[in-house]
Design an enzyme around this catalytic site. Structure first.
Site, PDB file in Angstrom:
ATOM      1  N   GLY A 239       0.789  -0.932  -0.221  1.00  0.00           N
ATOM      2  CA  GLY A 239      -0.002   0.068   0.229  1.00  0.00           C
ATOM      3  C   GLY A 239       0.779   1.179   0.049  1.00  0.00           C
ATOM      4  N   GLU A 275       3.844  -6.476   1.394  1.00  0.00           N
ATOM      5  CA  GLU A 275       3.741  -7.077   0.447  1.00  0.00           C
ATOM      6  C   GLU A 275       3.675  -5.386  -0.813  1.00  0.00           C
ATOM      7  OE1 GLU A 275      -1.109  -8.337   1.466  1.00  0.00           O
ATOM      8  OE2 GLU A 275      -0.473 -10.399   1.950  1.00  0.00           O
ATOM      9  N   PRO A 276       4.701  -5.392  -0.817  1.00  0.00           N
ATOM     10  CA  PRO A 276       3.974  -3.906  -1.843  1.00  0.00           C
ATOM     11  C   PRO A 276       4.525  -4.365  -3.409  1.00  0.00           C
ATOM     12  CG  PRO A 276       6.693  -4.595  -1.149  1.00  0.00           C
ATOM     13  CD  PRO A 276       5.653  -5.263  -0.388  1.00  0.00           C
ATOM     14  N   ARG A 278       2.838  -1.915  -6.224  1.00  0.00           N
ATOM     15  CA  ARG A 278       3.014  -0.583  -6.700  1.00  0.00           C
ATOM     16  C   ARG A 278       4.645   0.202  -6.823  1.00  0.00           C
ATOM     17  NH1 ARG A 278      -1.285   2.597  -7.777  1.00  0.00           N
ATOM     18  NH2 ARG A 278      -2.097   2.003  -6.057  1.00  0.00           N
ATOM     19  N   ARG A 314      -6.163   2.872 -16.311  1.00  0.00           N
ATOM     20  CA  ARG A 314      -6.016   3.813 -14.991  1.00  0.00           C
ATOM     21  C   ARG A 314      -6.099   4.875 -14.787  1.00  0.00           C
ATOM     22  NH1 ARG A 314      -2.564   4.993 -11.351  1.00  0.00           N
ATOM     23  NH2 ARG A 314      -3.005   4.336 -10.349  1.00  0.00           N
ATOM     24  N   TYR A 318      -9.352   5.067 -12.809  1.00  0.00           N
ATOM     25  CA  TYR A 318      -9.463   5.816 -11.357  1.00  0.00           C
ATOM     26  C   TYR A 318      -9.391   7.561 -11.146  1.00  0.00           C
ATOM     27  CZ  TYR A 318      -7.945   1.813 -10.135  1.00  0.00           C
ATOM     28  OH  TYR A 318      -8.354  -0.252 -10.218  1.00  0.00           O
ATOM     29  N   CYS A 346     -14.027   3.859 -29.235  1.00  0.00           N
ATOM     30  CA  CYS A 346     -14.860   4.270 -29.405  1.00  0.00           C
ATOM     31  C   CYS A 346     -15.704   4.984 -27.522  1.00  0.00           C
ATOM     32  CB  CYS A 346     -15.763   3.599 -29.850  1.00  0.00           C
ATOM     33  SG  CYS A 346     -15.109   3.529 -31.325  1.00  0.00           S
ATOM     34  N   GLU A 347     -15.502   5.687 -27.180  1.00  0.00           N
ATOM     35  CA  GLU A 347     -15.612   6.078 -25.750  1.00  0.00           C
ATOM     36  C   GLU A 347     -15.170   7.138 -25.269  1.00  0.00           C
ATOM     37  OE1 GLU A 347     -16.106   3.850 -21.685  1.00  0.00           O
ATOM     38  OE2 GLU A 347     -15.695   2.008 -23.292  1.00  0.00           O
TER      39      GLU A 347
HETATM   40  N1  LLP Z   1      -1.521  -6.683  -0.157  1.00  0.00           N
HETATM   41  C1  LLP Z   1      -3.002  -7.120  -0.791  1.00  0.00           C
HETATM   42  C2  LLP Z   1      -3.967  -8.349   0.151  1.00  0.00           C
HETATM   43  C3  LLP Z   1      -3.532  -6.232  -1.822  1.00  0.00           C
HETATM   44  O1  LLP Z   1      -4.724  -6.707  -2.064  1.00  0.00           O
HETATM   45  C4  LLP Z   1      -2.707  -5.662  -2.804  1.00  0.00           C
HETATM   46  C5  LLP Z   1      -2.808  -4.781  -3.354  1.00  0.00           C
HETATM   47  C6  LLP Z   1      -1.341  -5.261  -2.230  1.00  0.00           C
HETATM   48  C7  LLP Z   1      -0.899  -6.157  -1.208  1.00  0.00           C
HETATM   49  C8  LLP Z   1      -0.326  -4.229  -3.316  1.00  0.00           C
HETATM   50  O2  LLP Z   1      -1.164  -2.602  -2.545  1.00  0.00           O
HETATM   51  P1  LLP Z   1       0.153  -1.782  -3.737  1.00  0.00           P
HETATM   52  O3  LLP Z   1       0.970  -2.389  -2.660  1.00  0.00           O
HETATM   53  O4  LLP Z   1      -0.087  -2.156  -4.603  1.00  0.00           O
HETATM   54  O5  LLP Z   1      -0.183   0.040  -3.137  1.00  0.00           O
HETATM   55  N2  LLP Z   1      -5.786  -1.706  -9.361  1.00  0.00           N
HETATM   56  C9  LLP Z   1      -5.291  -0.374  -8.757  1.00  0.00           C
HETATM   57  C10 LLP Z   1      -4.726  -0.888  -7.230  1.00  0.00           C
HETATM   58  C11 LLP Z   1      -5.507  -2.456  -6.834  1.00  0.00           C
HETATM   59  C12 LLP Z   1      -4.627  -2.584  -5.471  1.00  0.00           C
HETATM   60  C13 LLP Z   1      -5.484  -3.727  -5.139  1.00  0.00           C
HETATM   61  N3  LLP Z   1      -4.968  -4.380  -3.787  1.00  0.00           N
HETATM   62  C14 LLP Z   1      -4.855   1.062  -9.310  1.00  0.00           C
HETATM   63  O6  LLP Z   1      -4.462   1.026 -10.868  1.00  0.00           O
HETATM   64  O7  LLP Z   1      -4.523   1.928  -8.697  1.00  0.00           O
END
Ligand code: LLP
Length: 421
Positions: A239, A275-276, A278, A314, A318, A346-347
């Site tokens: 996150g 669990e990173p 992004r 994205r 979002y 086409c949108e």
């Molecule tokens: N662990 C769990 C249980 C998760 O659900 C997620 C992301 C992560 C780790 C990794 O989170 P991060 O470090 O990447 O923030 N598609 C969306 C983001 C969806 C995230 C879902 N879960 C976007 O493009 O912003």
């Protein structure tokens, strides 16, 4: 920091000119930098130095096996959320004991696949799921290691579609019920309850919500231990956000995040997992696209690209901002002008940016979307029968296509026509 820089007026990925990749593979495409992926992984790994820990890359962010292998060779574990991701991680050579399985809807088949192939732990999200894991484990004659994901009811202060830690979200069990759920888990002979899991959302740009959540996890650890549970591993989710604009947003650094973990949880002597996704992949990838037309509209100019919302969803999904830069560096002092930057789908939702200042561009020019390495290629679709675009990995002065662009025949021949037609 990333490894996509201008050199002598041209954008490079490490030591390879983007224009050279474009000439070889065609546009649009995704390109990733090995050095940036490894740098970001190491920032997390170093941030947890001094604590027994494992960084489990959330492979949903970018799951090409070449990316997984790059990170696994550096020591990363993987966080998977489906049987498919589990098999993909295994195919990339990640051992089962470094794979954690998250997600609210694991099926019995997926659980069986993971238990048969080896798993570090399941992060359990509900009591019915706990029962199924127990039953499958007993059937296979193994013990399933689990944590329970608790929902700490914390506002992650991020986009509503990617916040997960509020009580109204579908994730985890309410922290207030943890005691009861752990007591239930302890009665199930197919389970080994080893810890606690929490994940409050994605693209967090402040540490305060993490601090609130992790403080609650620390209290819960002590409470559950007092109730007789051997809590020895804490999975703290992912996150941590990334800067999507060069100019003005600067989320906390992994080292500050690591210090917060040490401060809130270090005294417990637990093994720490994070669990990173992004932060590891996001700024390690670009989407490169070509201008097809420059169209003058009513009081505005449109840059019509060959990349579209199906390639990078994205912005449409979002309202996300991605910096878009010209692959040929604009001459110093060149006057920028506003464009609406759109794809051919086409949108109207197929709009990447409105009234974005760019140097003057013409048909045939290349542009690069920054911060597109995470939740880019993995969220692509073939909407409008547009082929999934290739992925390319750069390592110093070498590059390789790590996923080919499918041919139209491959796409079309996937359909089958029933015999009554
Ligand atoms: N662990 C769990 C249980 C998760 O659900 C997620 C992301 C992560 C780790 C990794 O989170 P991060 O470090 O990447 O923030 N598609 C969306 C983001 C969806 C995230 C879902 N879960 C976007 O493009 O912003």
């Amino acid at each position: 920091m990333d490894h996509f820089l201008y050199r002598d007026g041209a954008l490079f990925a490490e030591d390879v000119p983007i224009s050279e990749i474009a000439a070889a593979v065609g546009t649009p495409f995704y390109v990733y930098s090995t050095a940036t992926l490894l740098r970001h992984f190491k920032l997390f790994d170093d941030a947890l130095n001094g604590m027994d820990h494992l960084v489990c890359y959330a492979m949903k962010a970018a799951s090409n096996q070449a990316i997984l292998k790059t990170l696994a060779q550096a020591g990363a574990g993987m966080d998977v959320v489906s049987g498919g991701e589990y098999l993909r991680a295994k195919a990339a050579g990640v051992p089962g004991e470094k794979i954690v399985f998250s997600g609210v809807g694991k099926t019995a088949d997926e659980i069986r696949t993971a238990l048969a192939g080896g798993i570090r732990q399941f992060n359990v999200e509900s009591e019915p799921e706990m029962e199924v894991i127990n039953a499958v484990a007993l059937d296979l004659g193994v013990i399933a290691p689990i944590t329970v994901r608790v929902n700490p009811d914390v506002d992650a202060k991020t986009h509503a579609k990617i916040a997960t830690g509020k009580s109204e979200n579908k994730f985890g069990i309410p922290i207030a019920r943890a005691s009861e759920v752990y007591a239930h888990a302890a009665t199930l002979p197919g389970l080994d309850v080893i810890g606690i899991d929490v994940h409050i959302g994605s693209q967090l740009t402040e540490l305060a919500p993490f601090e609130l959540a992790y403080t609650k996890v620390a209290e819960l650890t002590e409470q559950l231990r007092a109730e007789g549970h051997n809590i020895r591993r804490l999975d703290l989710g992912g996150g941590l956000g990334i800067p999507y604009t060069r100019a003005n947003d600067a989320p906390p650094l992994p080292v500050e995040y690591g210090a917060l973990i040490q401060k809130t949880l270090g005294h417990l002597g637990c093994e720490i997992e994070i669990e990173p996704g992004r932060l590891i992949a996001g700024n390690a990838g670009l989407m490169v696209s070509k201008v097809i037309y420059v169209k003058s509209g009513e009081g505005r100019d449109f840059l019509i690209l060959d990349g579209a919302m199906n390639d990078l969803i994205r912005p449409a999904m979002y309202e996300a901002h991605h910096d878009i830069v010209a692959v040929t560096e604009p001459a110093p002092g060149v006057e920028q002008r506003p464009y609406d930057i759109v794809g051919p789908v086409c949108e109207t939702g197929d709009t990447f940016a409105k009234q974005r200042n760019m140097p003057p561009l013409a048909a045939g020019d290349l542009v690069a979307f920054r911060s597109a390495g995470a939740y880019g290629a993995v969220m692509a679709s073939e909407y409008n029968t547009r082929p999934l675009i290739p992925e390319v990995l750069v390592h110093e002065d070498q590059f390789a296509v790590i996923r080919e662009r499918p041919s139209f025949d491959e796409i079309i021949n996937r359909d089958t026509i029933p015999e009554w037609l």
